[in-house]
Design a protein around this motif. Structure first.
Motif, PDB file in Angstrom:
ATOM      1  N   GLY A 121       0.800  -1.222   0.000  1.00 31.34           N
ATOM      2  CA  GLY A 121       0.000   0.000   0.000  1.00 31.34           C
ATOM      3  C   GLY A 121       0.830   1.268   0.000  1.00 31.34           C
ATOM      4  O   GLY A 121       0.300   2.350  -0.260  1.00 31.34           O
ATOM      5  N   ARG A 122       2.114   1.136   0.286  1.00 32.03           N
ATOM      6  CA  ARG A 122       3.008   2.299   0.263  1.00 32.03           C
ATOM      7  C   ARG A 122       4.073   2.172  -0.824  1.00 32.03           C
ATOM      8  O   ARG A 122       4.482   3.173  -1.408  1.00 32.03           O
ATOM      9  CB  ARG A 122       3.700   2.462   1.626  1.00 32.03           C
ATOM     10  N   PHE A 123       4.537   0.961  -1.086  1.00 32.01           N
ATOM     11  CA  PHE A 123       5.570   0.713  -2.091  1.00 32.01           C
ATOM     12  C   PHE A 123       4.939   0.043  -3.303  1.00 32.01           C
ATOM     13  O   PHE A 123       4.042  -0.810  -3.162  1.00 32.01           O
ATOM     14  CB  PHE A 123       6.660  -0.205  -1.540  1.00 32.01           C
ATOM     15  N   THR A 124       5.439   0.383  -4.467  1.00 34.43           N
ATOM     16  CA  THR A 124       4.985  -0.227  -5.709  1.00 34.43           C
ATOM     17  C   THR A 124       6.197  -0.573  -6.561  1.00 34.43           C
ATOM     18  O   THR A 124       7.086   0.262  -6.748  1.00 34.43           O
ATOM     19  CB  THR A 124       4.079   0.733  -6.499  1.00 34.43           C
ATOM     20  N   VAL A 125       6.221  -1.791  -7.074  1.00 32.21           N
ATOM     21  CA  VAL A 125       7.313  -2.223  -7.943  1.00 32.21           C
ATOM     22  C   VAL A 125       6.794  -2.287  -9.378  1.00 32.21           C
ATOM     23  O   VAL A 125       5.657  -2.709  -9.625  1.00 32.21           O
ATOM     24  CB  VAL A 125       7.884  -3.579  -7.488  1.00 32.21           C
ATOM     25  N   SER A 126       7.640  -1.857 -10.303  1.00 29.89           N
ATOM     26  CA  SER A 126       7.289  -1.910 -11.719  1.00 29.89           C
ATOM     27  C   SER A 126       8.558  -2.102 -12.530  1.00 29.89           C
ATOM     28  O   SER A 126       9.661  -1.982 -11.996  1.00 29.89           O
ATOM     29  CB  SER A 126       6.569  -0.623 -12.149  1.00 29.89           C
ATOM     30  N   ARG A 127       8.389  -2.400 -13.790  1.00 28.56           N
ATOM     31  CA  ARG A 127       9.558  -2.599 -14.636  1.00 28.56           C
ATOM     32  C   ARG A 127       9.302  -2.050 -16.023  1.00 28.56           C
ATOM     33  O   ARG A 127       8.176  -1.980 -16.483  1.00 28.56           O
ATOM     34  CB  ARG A 127       9.951  -4.072 -14.718  1.00 28.56           C
ATOM     35  N   ASP A 128      10.389  -1.697 -16.686  1.00 25.07           N
ATOM     36  CA  ASP A 128      10.372  -1.321 -18.096  1.00 25.07           C
ATOM     37  C   ASP A 128      11.422  -2.184 -18.759  1.00 25.07           C
ATOM     38  O   ASP A 128      12.617  -1.871 -18.732  1.00 25.07           O
ATOM     39  CB  ASP A 128      10.673   0.171 -18.255  1.00 25.07           C
ATOM     40  N   ASN A 129      10.978  -3.274 -19.351  1.00 23.39           N
ATOM     41  CA  ASN A 129      11.935  -4.219 -19.949  1.00 23.39           C
ATOM     42  C   ASN A 129      12.716  -3.582 -21.090  1.00 23.39           C
ATOM     43  O   ASN A 129      13.879  -3.909 -21.306  1.00 23.39           O
ATOM     44  CB  ASN A 129      11.207  -5.471 -20.421  1.00 23.39           C
ATOM     45  N   ALA A 130      12.088  -2.679 -21.814  1.00 25.78           N
ATOM     46  CA  ALA A 130      12.773  -2.021 -22.933  1.00 25.78           C
ATOM     47  C   ALA A 130      13.933  -1.155 -22.444  1.00 25.78           C
ATOM     48  O   ALA A 130      14.928  -0.979 -23.156  1.00 25.78           O
ATOM     49  CB  ALA A 130      11.779  -1.177 -23.727  1.00 25.78           C
ATOM     50  N   LYS A 131      13.795  -0.640 -21.228  1.00 25.54           N
ATOM     51  CA  LYS A 131      14.854   0.193 -20.651  1.00 25.54           C
ATOM     52  C   LYS A 131      15.740  -0.590 -19.694  1.00 25.54           C
ATOM     53  O   LYS A 131      16.626  -0.024 -19.048  1.00 25.54           O
ATOM     54  CB  LYS A 131      14.242   1.390 -19.922  1.00 25.54           C
TER      55      LYS A 131
ATOM     56  N   THR B 215      15.194  -1.721 -16.790  1.00 25.48           N
ATOM     57  CA  THR B 215      15.157  -1.062 -15.489  1.00 25.48           C
ATOM     58  C   THR B 215      13.918  -1.485 -14.702  1.00 25.48           C
ATOM     59  O   THR B 215      12.832  -1.614 -15.281  1.00 25.48           O
ATOM     60  CB  THR B 215      15.175   0.464 -15.649  1.00 25.48           C
ATOM     61  N   VAL B 216      14.124  -1.688 -13.420  1.00 26.30           N
ATOM     62  CA  VAL B 216      13.036  -1.972 -12.496  1.00 26.30           C
ATOM     63  C   VAL B 216      12.987  -0.838 -11.482  1.00 26.30           C
ATOM     64  O   VAL B 216      14.030  -0.328 -11.055  1.00 26.30           O
ATOM     65  CB  VAL B 216      13.242  -3.322 -11.796  1.00 26.30           C
ATOM     66  N   TYR B 217      11.773  -0.450 -11.111  1.00 27.91           N
ATOM     67  CA  TYR B 217      11.590   0.689 -10.223  1.00 27.91           C
ATOM     68  C   TYR B 217      10.921   0.254  -8.916  1.00 27.91           C
ATOM     69  O   TYR B 217      10.138  -0.690  -8.892  1.00 27.91           O
ATOM     70  CB  TYR B 217      10.712   1.742 -10.899  1.00 27.91           C
ATOM     71  N   LEU B 218      11.232   0.994  -7.877  1.00 28.96           N
ATOM     72  CA  LEU B 218      10.529   0.829  -6.605  1.00 28.96           C
ATOM     73  C   LEU B 218      10.058   2.206  -6.180  1.00 28.96           C
ATOM     74  O   LEU B 218      10.861   3.052  -5.773  1.00 28.96           O
ATOM     75  CB  LEU B 218      11.436   0.218  -5.537  1.00 28.96           C
TER      76      LEU B 218
END
Length: 122
Positions: free
Chosen positions: A66-76, A78-81
């Motif tokens: 509910g506070r942290f979200t993980v995502s990714r951009d495979n083309a770049k 890079t994974v984000y938090l």
């Protein structure tokens, strides 16, 4: 050679936000699961805070849900938090790690970044 480099850490006030990035190289990100881990001062490294799985699913531990979200951009490659509503107890060195498995145990992560410091303090 699998390489991961974290960035985006820093000092933030309680209630603030930060976005961490995990830049990857040497492998096809789409085929790998990336986990975010943290180690607070004087404590052992915790289990994964959040995971971006190679099968497209995501997971975050109850302590950050509910506070942290993980995502990714495979083309770049890079994974984000994305970390919102930060608390002093979120202060830690944050690491990203890569695993070939879609639902890895902690020992099944093959490569780790060097970490980025997050400090939550007023």
């Amino acid at each position: 050679q699998l390489q991961l480099v974290e960035s985006g850490g820093g000092l933030v006030q309680p209630g603030g936000s930060l976005r961490l990035s995990c830049a990857t190289s040497g492998f096809t990100l789409a085929s790998y699961t990336i986990g975010w881990f943290r180690q607070a001062p004087g404590k052992e490294r915790e289990g994964p805070s959040c995971i971006s799985s190679s099968d497209g699913s995501t997971y975050c531990a109850d302590s950050v849900k509910g506070r942290f979200t993980v995502s990714r951009d495979n083309a770049k490659n890079t994974v984000y938090l994305q970390m919102d509503s930060l608390k002093p107890e979120d202060t830690a060195v944050y690491y990203c790690a890569a695993s070939w498995y879609s639902d890895p145990r902690e020992y099944e992560y093959d490569a780790w970044g060097q970490g980025t410091q997050v400090t939550v303090s007023s």
